[in-house]
Design an enzyme around this catalytic site. Structure first.
Site, PDB file in Angstrom:
ATOM      1  N   GLY A   1       0.793  -1.267  -0.067  1.00 19.52           N
ATOM      2  CA  GLY A   1       0.031   0.080   0.145  1.00 19.52           C
ATOM      3  C   GLY A   1       0.866   1.341  -0.109  1.00 19.52           C
ATOM      4  O   GLY A   1       2.013   1.451  -0.426  1.00 19.52           O
TER       5      GLY A   1
ATOM      6  N   LEU B   1      -4.637  -5.880  -3.741  1.00 20.43           N
ATOM      7  CA  LEU B   1      -3.517  -4.515  -3.739  1.00 20.43           C
ATOM      8  C   LEU B   1      -2.247  -5.080  -3.561  1.00 20.43           C
ATOM      9  O   LEU B   1      -1.854  -5.648  -2.564  1.00 20.43           O
ATOM     10  CB  LEU B   1      -4.095  -3.370  -2.921  1.00 20.43           C
ATOM     11  CG  LEU B   1      -2.931  -2.137  -2.897  1.00 20.43           C
ATOM     12  CD1 LEU B   1      -3.010  -1.387  -4.205  1.00 20.43           C
ATOM     13  CD2 LEU B   1      -3.231  -1.298  -1.817  1.00 20.43           C
ATOM     14  N   ASP B   2      -1.275  -4.839  -4.460  1.00 25.94           N
ATOM     15  CA  ASP B   2       0.365  -5.067  -4.590  1.00 25.94           C
ATOM     16  C   ASP B   2       0.223  -6.789  -4.155  1.00 25.94           C
ATOM     17  O   ASP B   2       1.560  -7.159  -3.614  1.00 25.94           O
ATOM     18  CB  ASP B   2       0.841  -4.199  -3.059  1.00 25.94           C
ATOM     19  CG  ASP B   2       0.740  -2.768  -3.780  1.00 25.94           C
ATOM     20  OD1 ASP B   2       0.929  -2.643  -4.916  1.00 25.94           O
ATOM     21  OD2 ASP B   2       0.898  -1.928  -2.675  1.00 25.94           O
ATOM     22  N   GLU B   3      -0.553  -7.651  -4.425  1.00 17.14           N
ATOM     23  CA  GLU B   3      -0.239  -9.132  -3.986  1.00 17.14           C
ATOM     24  C   GLU B   3      -0.331  -9.671  -5.540  1.00 17.14           C
ATOM     25  O   GLU B   3      -0.520 -10.832  -5.605  1.00 17.14           O
ATOM     26  CB  GLU B   3      -1.515  -9.555  -3.195  1.00 17.14           C
ATOM     27  CG  GLU B   3      -1.317  -8.753  -1.932  1.00 17.14           C
ATOM     28  CD  GLU B   3      -2.038  -9.537  -0.710  1.00 17.14           C
ATOM     29  OE1 GLU B   3      -2.682 -10.712  -1.280  1.00 17.14           O
ATOM     30  OE2 GLU B   3      -2.163  -8.934   0.429  1.00 17.14           O
TER      31      GLU B   3
END
Length: 300
Positions: free
Chosen positions: A217, A243-245
Site C-alpha cells: 500500500g 492490492l500489491d499482491e
C-alpha cells in the site's frame, strides 16, 4: 535523448526476421519436449535457446520456452500455428507462437515522478527494451515535455476517486484505439478498478516501492523508516485486484542504516525501482515470464 530510430529498428527486424518463440505450460508428463522438438524439426526450424521447468515432476505444471530460427517465418507463421493445435490439444497446453520481430504495443502510465518512465525510455532508446511504445498516459502534466520530445503521444487524463470510472473509460478507449497489449505502471499513483484489471489480465506490470510482501500500500518508505529496517527494496509484479499482491516478476534490495532518513530512503529506493521495473518489462517483452497461479516462472 533520441528515440529508437528507423535504422535501429530496421536492423533489429532484419536480424530477427525469421526468429520465433514457442511458450507453453501444461500438466507435466513424458514426451512434451520431444513432441515440440519434433514439430520444429518437421517445419525446418532450428532451436536457438530452450528453457524448461517443472514445478513437480510427479504431478506439477510444466513450463517451456523455445526460441527458434525458421526460414520465411513471417509467411509460414499462420500455418505453423494451425499445425501446432493438435499437439496443444493432446497435452492440454496453454501456448503461443510469436515472431520476435513483432514488437509489443505498449502504453506507459505515470503520475508526477519521472524516474521509472525515464529508465524505460532510456532502455527503449538504446534498444535494450524492444517495444512499440504507442503512448504515455498521465493524471498530471509534469512528464509531457519528456515524452513529446521523443515523438510519443502524451495524454493527460485527470484521475481521482470521484471520477475514476470516467477516467478509466477514457483510458480504455485509447488503449483499444492503439491496440495496446501491455500496460506499464511507472509509478502511476492510482488504484485501478476491478473492471479495468479484468480487461487486461496479466497485461499490467506495476512497480511497488517496497520489497513485497512487506509494506503493502501507500507510504512504504515512511513505514520502513518507522520500523527501522536495514534493507529496502522494490518489487515489480502483475496487477490483480488484490492490492500489491499480484504475481511477482522481479525484486531487488539495498542496505540502509539508522542514519538514513525518509528522504534518503526514497532517493535510494528510486534507483532500485528503476532497474527492477526495467528488468521486469524486458523479460515480459521477451516472453520469459510465465504465470503460475499467484507466482511466476522467469526464464532469465
Amino acid at each position: 535523448m533520441k528515440p529508437l530510430n528507423k535504422e535501429q529498428l530496421k536492423k533489429f527486424r532484419n536480424k530477427y526476421e525469421n526468429r520465433g518463440r514457442i511458450v507453453l505450460k501444461c500438466a507435466d508428463r513424458p514426451g512434451i519436449v520431444a513432441a515440440v522438438s519434433k514439430f520444429l524439426f518437421q517445419h525446418k526450424a532450428n532451436i536457438i535457446e530452450s528453457s524448461q521447468y517443472s514445478s513437480d515432476p510427479e504431478s506439477g505444471t510444466f513450463f517451456l520456452r523455445i526460441e527458434f530460427e525458421c526460414p520465411d517465418l513471417n509467411g509460414k507463421l499462420p500455418s505453423i500455428r494451425d499445425a501446432f493445435k493438435p499437439i496443444g490439444s493432446e497435452y492440454n497446453m496453454e501456448w503461443k507462437i510469436v515472431r520476435v520481430a513483432e514488437l509489443t504495443k505498449t502504453a506507459i502510465f505515470v503520475s508526477k515522478e519521472p524516474h521509472c518512465l525515464l529508465e524505460l525510455l532510456w532502455a527503449w532508446q538504446s534498444g535494450d527494451i524492444m517495444a512499440d511504445i504507442c503512448l504515455v498516459l498521465s493524471n498530471h502534466e509534469d512528464c509531457r515535455d519528456i515524452v513529446e520530445s521523443l515523438g510519443i503521444p502524451f495524454y493527460h487524463i485527470p484521475a481521482a476517486k470521484e471520477i475514476r470510472q470516467e477516467a478509466e473509460a477514457r483510458q480504455l478507449h485509447l488503449l483499444n484505439e492503439y491496440s495496446i497489449e501491455l500496460i506499464i505502471l511507472a509509478r502511476y499513483m492510482q488504484i485501478l478498478t476491478e473492471e479495468f484489471v479484468a480487461a487486461n489480465p496479466n497485461r499490467i506490470i506495476n512497480i511497488h516501492h517496497s520489497f513485497l510482501p512487506a509494506f503493502i500500500g501507500a507510504r512504504p518508505y515512511e513505514r520502513a523508516h518507522q520500523r527501522g529496517v536495514k534493507l529496502i527494496g522494490a518489487t515489480s509484479h502483475y496487477v490483480t485486484n488484490e492490492l500489491d499482491e499480484g504475481p511477482i516478476i522481479e525484486q531487488d534490495i539495498e542496505r540502509v542504516s539508522h542514519h538514513d532518513h525518509v528522504d534518503e530512503l526514497k532517493r535510494i529506493g528510486r534507483s532500485i525501482e528503476r532497474s527492477v521495473l526495467a528488468r521486469a518489462v524486458k523479460w515480459h517483452l521477451e516472453d520469459r515470464v510465465l504465470v503460475d497461479g499467484n507466482k511466476t516462472v522467469v526464464f532469465s
